[in-house]
Design an enzyme around this catalytic site. Structure first.
Site, PDB file in Angstrom:
ATOM      1  N   GLU A  69       9.031  16.651  14.816  1.00  0.00           N
ATOM      2  CA  GLU A  69       9.416  16.504  13.416  1.00  0.00           C
ATOM      3  C   GLU A  69       8.522  17.391  12.551  1.00  0.00           C
ATOM      4  O   GLU A  69       7.342  17.103  12.355  1.00  0.00           O
ATOM      5  CB  GLU A  69       9.297  15.046  12.975  1.00  0.00           C
ATOM      6  CG  GLU A  69       9.836  14.800  11.586  1.00  0.00           C
ATOM      7  CD  GLU A  69       9.756  13.337  11.177  1.00  0.00           C
ATOM      8  OE1 GLU A  69      10.663  12.869  10.483  1.00  0.00           O
ATOM      9  OE2 GLU A  69       8.770  12.668  11.548  1.00  0.00           O
ATOM     10  N   GLY A 116       4.621   8.226   9.919  1.00  0.00           N
ATOM     11  CA  GLY A 116       4.580   9.050  11.112  1.00  0.00           C
ATOM     12  C   GLY A 116       4.470   8.255  12.400  1.00  0.00           C
ATOM     13  O   GLY A 116       3.985   7.115  12.414  1.00  0.00           O
ATOM     14  N   GLU A 131      -1.575   7.211  -0.228  1.00  0.00           N
ATOM     15  CA  GLU A 131      -2.653   7.631  -1.119  1.00  0.00           C
ATOM     16  C   GLU A 131      -2.335   8.936  -1.833  1.00  0.00           C
ATOM     17  O   GLU A 131      -2.938   9.252  -2.860  1.00  0.00           O
ATOM     18  CB  GLU A 131      -3.963   7.772  -0.344  1.00  0.00           C
ATOM     19  CG  GLU A 131      -4.017   8.924   0.651  1.00  0.00           C
ATOM     20  CD  GLU A 131      -3.454   8.576   2.010  1.00  0.00           C
ATOM     21  OE1 GLU A 131      -3.742   9.315   2.974  1.00  0.00           O
ATOM     22  OE2 GLU A 131      -2.716   7.574   2.117  1.00  0.00           O
ATOM     23  N   GLY A 165       2.356   4.783  13.316  1.00  0.00           N
ATOM     24  CA  GLY A 165       3.141   3.614  13.686  1.00  0.00           C
ATOM     25  C   GLY A 165       2.733   3.045  15.025  1.00  0.00           C
ATOM     26  O   GLY A 165       2.676   1.816  15.206  1.00  0.00           O
ATOM     27  N   LYS A 193       0.849  -1.192   0.000  1.00  0.00           N
ATOM     28  CA  LYS A 193       0.000   0.000   0.000  1.00  0.00           C
ATOM     29  C   LYS A 193       0.884   1.241   0.000  1.00  0.00           C
ATOM     30  O   LYS A 193       1.472   1.595   1.025  1.00  0.00           O
ATOM     31  CB  LYS A 193      -0.943   0.044   1.203  1.00  0.00           C
ATOM     32  CG  LYS A 193      -2.032   1.127   1.025  1.00  0.00           C
ATOM     33  CD  LYS A 193      -2.719   1.507   2.318  1.00  0.00           C
ATOM     34  CE  LYS A 193      -2.005   2.612   3.041  1.00  0.00           C
ATOM     35  NZ  LYS A 193      -1.998   3.911   2.306  1.00  0.00           N
ATOM     36  N   CYS A 243      12.953  11.882   6.237  1.00  0.00           N
ATOM     37  CA  CYS A 243      12.937  11.448   7.634  1.00  0.00           C
ATOM     38  C   CYS A 243      14.286  11.632   8.309  1.00  0.00           C
ATOM     39  O   CYS A 243      14.364  11.841   9.522  1.00  0.00           O
ATOM     40  CB  CYS A 243      12.485  10.002   7.740  1.00  0.00           C
ATOM     41  SG  CYS A 243      13.479   8.842   6.782  1.00  0.00           S
ATOM     42  N   GLU A 278       9.497   2.313  10.859  1.00  0.00           N
ATOM     43  CA  GLU A 278      10.462   3.424  10.793  1.00  0.00           C
ATOM     44  C   GLU A 278       9.641   4.696  10.828  1.00  0.00           C
ATOM     45  O   GLU A 278       8.866   4.976   9.915  1.00  0.00           O
ATOM     46  CB  GLU A 278      11.314   3.335   9.528  1.00  0.00           C
ATOM     47  CG  GLU A 278      12.571   4.197   9.604  1.00  0.00           C
ATOM     48  CD  GLU A 278      12.453   5.494   8.830  1.00  0.00           C
ATOM     49  OE1 GLU A 278      11.942   6.471   9.421  1.00  0.00           O
ATOM     50  OE2 GLU A 278      12.853   5.528   7.664  1.00  0.00           O
TER      51      GLU A 278
END
Length: 504
Positions: free
Chosen positions: A398, A235, A180, A239, A177, A297, A256
């Protein structure tokens, strides 16, 4: 794309079961780059079922290792054949420059080449000496099973390749996946995979593809008892949700989840020595955060500079940041492109407003560009905040955009403490001409990748992943293959006798 079916389930391309579609926006000008199918939870469940049936059938996992390795090499060949098409889709999708996208496709190719070589050379059996000549003890590696592979929007095909290549090499089946927001290159890549699969008679259902938002498809993909492993890049909040959901089935998860990465610069970079000199340090500091408009990242978003050079060093970096050429990624003159979407730009703008309210000193950027040619795109100027400290959210969180925060230190111990003062631990950089100091600092930093007198590079043969809330598990390297394998110990007694423990 654009009328053609985009979901790939059980070896067949199909439309979403409810006819749903999504417009994919080119962030450089706001135009519709493509219209793709938007899967339903039912479609996702079908994809998982197809992967389960294919794995349980056993044909793919029984395929000889040499044949799986050859398939990976063939995929690499096709990637180079279609490099320009894939790079163009990546640029239309993400906004990054075409030069960056071409590098990405070369990197994807190198990942498949690496795993082709590793799988082909690294057999699936280790003999263990148990001290008994009558016993043959072996540890064998088997594919873990059905894998759900969820990739982010900033490096759509590269991050997906880190998952698909070892999964195929290990003999797993999977549901992929993409984000989107940026599915175009992955859809094209699965068409490429289908071509290779036909050449190698790969069974249907080994690779399945669905597009759609995580909010809609997430539970169908991650809560299923038919899934053996989930690999997610994205993110922190998502996660955490995936990890909690998967825990009910004790499904293995590798995540990750980004970083807030320090780039430490010592005053001795004024010398030319092993540190590369002042200009090299400034250049890597600039590139480390503003390449890809900070949507990386591992971006070096925290510049931590020794006090004695901070004013001059930061001024030099800011002067160059103000001269970065922004534009459509298809324009060869563009050095960096837009943010991925209007929604993401709004998030970055909110962080800039927050930084100002927190008392950080804005020294460049902090606004949308005024160039009329960029008005329709999601552009934002490279932004630098000086005089920052760890109490500020722009230093802690972040921001995932072109925002650089500057902190200062006076001692080596303070630099290390600042570098480790984060809930994340993905990547870090150290710049010094004193190699003894450099070795001490890189050893002391709690981050998954640490660059000494460089920043931003990786290789397919070295593990990638983070400490702390940057995630768990690793991608790339031998460990990246091991994530997709289970270990089985086989104890074979060639001269069996009665144990004789119980007398009657």
């Amino acid at each position: 794309m654009d009328g053609e079916p985009d979901l790939y389930i059980a070896g067949t391309w199909r439309h979403a079961s409810d006819g749903g579609t999504r417009d994919i926006i080119n962030p450089a000008d706001g135009s519709v780059a493509a219209v793709v199918d938007e899967a339903t939870p039912g479609d996702a469940r079908e994809a998982v079922a197809a992967a389960r049936a294919s794995f349980d059938d056993g044909a793919w996992r029984a395929t000889p290792i040499a044949e799986r390795a050859a398939l990976l090499d063939r995929i690499a060949d096709l990637l180079q054949r279609d490099k320009e098409e894939l790079a163009t889709l990546e640029t239309r999708d993400t906004g990054k420059t075409l030069a960056e996208s071409r590098i990405d496709i070369d990197d994807v190719t190198s990942v498949f080449r690496y795993y082709a070589k590793l799988v082909g050379a690294d057999g699936d059996c280790r003999v263990v000496d148990v001290g008994d000549p009558a016993v043959i003890s072996r540890v064998i590696r088997e594919p873990i099973g059905v894998c759900v592979l969820i990739a982010p929007w900033n490096y759509p095909l590269l991050q997906m390749s880190w998952k698909i290549a070892p999964a195929l090499g290990a003999g797993c089946t999977m549901v992929a996946k993409p984000s989107e927001v940026t599915p175009l290159s992955t859809i094209a890549f699965v068409h490429l995979l289908e071509e290779a699969f036909q050449e190698f008679a790969v069974p249907a259902g080994v690779v399945n593809l669905v597009q759609g938002s995580g909010a809609v498809l997430g539970e169908a993909l991650t809560a299923s008892a038919d899934v053996d492993f989930i690999s997610f890049t994205g993110g922190l909040a998502t996660g955490q949700t995936i990890s909690k959901t998967a825990a009910d089935n004790v499904t293995k998860v590798a995540v990750e989840l980004g970083g807030k990465n320090p780039h430490i610069v010592f005053a001795d970079v004024r010398g030319t020595g092993d540190g590369g000199g002042w200009d090299a340090a400034g250049d890597r500091g600039l590139t480390g955060v503003f390449l890809r408009s900070g949507q990386v990242c591992s971006a070096g978003t925290r510049l931590i500079v020794e006090e004695s050079i901070a004013d001059e060093f930061v001024a030099a970096v800011a002067a160059r940041a103000a001269k970065i050429t922004m534009g459509d990624g298809m324009n060869p003159a563009s050095e960096t492109g837009p943010l991925v979407s209007e929604q993401h730009r709004a998030k970055v703008e909110a962080y800039v407003e927050l930084g100002i309210s927190e008392g950080a000193t804005l020294i460049t950027g902090g606004a949308r560009p005024t160039d009329p040619a960029l008005a329709k795109g999601s552009f934002y100027l490279p932004t630098i905040f000086d005089r920052c400290d760890r109490s500020m959210r722009i230093v802690q969180e972040e921001t995932f955009g072109p925002i650089l925060t500057v902190e200062r230190f006076t001692t080596e111990a303070e630099a290390i403490a600042l570098g480790n003062d984060t809930e994340y631990g993905l990547a870090a950089g150290v710049r010094t001409s004193d190699m003894a100091r450099g070795e001490r600092v890189v050893r002391a930093l709690r981050h998954g990748t640490v660059w000494l007198n460089d920043f931003g590079y990786y290789t397919a043969s070295a593990e990638w992943g983070g400490f702390g809330k940057s995630g768990n598990g690793r991608e790339l390297g031998p460990t990246g293959l091991a994530e997709y394998q289970e270990m089985k110990h086989i104890w074979h007694n060639t001269a069996p006798t009665a144990a004789g423990w119980f007398k009657n």
